[in-house]
Design a protein around this motif. Structure first.
Motif: not given
Ligand code: AMP
Length: 126
Positions: A15-19, A36-41, A50-53, A106-107
């Motif tokens: 998720f850090a890499r997605i950010l 916020a993004f769609h789960d891959i599975a 939804v993830i905080p930045k 995912v941490p």
């Protein structure tokens, strides 16, 4: 500052890499505080993350170390995504897995938002 007893944040988690835009995601919402993004599975017709930045591994970490603005911004983003996806009626589920017993893979702190069908009761034993 990392919270005592928790592992340090891993800058290379997915998720850090997605950010950072290093790997693609199907984004549904972004603001100063959250993405916020769609789960891959997907496990439901609607399955959005939804993830905080900020760099937070867990809820313990986030609640102890994030600013009020970060916490407010993240919570508002979760609510907005649910509303914008039209999930308020007939409803949806929020889920956040934490640590080994929580099944967190995912941490980076994230909330799963499930909807689009009846979801049954609570947790499964699968
Ligand atoms: P958790 O078990 O709560 O840590 O959930 C991690 C979620 O991240 C899982 O539902 C995965 O399907 C999802 N996931 C892993 N990699 C990606 C990715 N590149 N894009 C979107 N979702 C992902």
């Amino acid at each position: 500052m990392p919270v005592s007893g928790l592992p340090p944040y891993d800058d290379n988690n997915i998720f850090a890499r997605i950010l950072r835009g290093e790997i693609p995601s199907k984004r549904v919402y972004e603001d100063e505080w959250a993405l916020a993004f769609h789960d891959i599975a997907p496990q439901a017709p609607v399955h959005v993350l939804v993830i905080p930045k900020g760099k937070y591994c867990s809820f313990a970490d986030f609640s102890a170390s994030a600013s009020d603005a970060e916490i407010g911004g993240f919570i508002r983003a979760v609510g907005k995504v649910a509303r914008d996806l039209g999930l308020e009626d007939p409803g949806y589920r929020l889920l956040a897995n934490m640590g080994q017993h929580g099944g967190q893979e995912v941490p980076h702190l994230h909330v799963h938002l499930f909807g689009g069908r009846g979801l049954g009761r609570m947790i499964s034993d699968r």
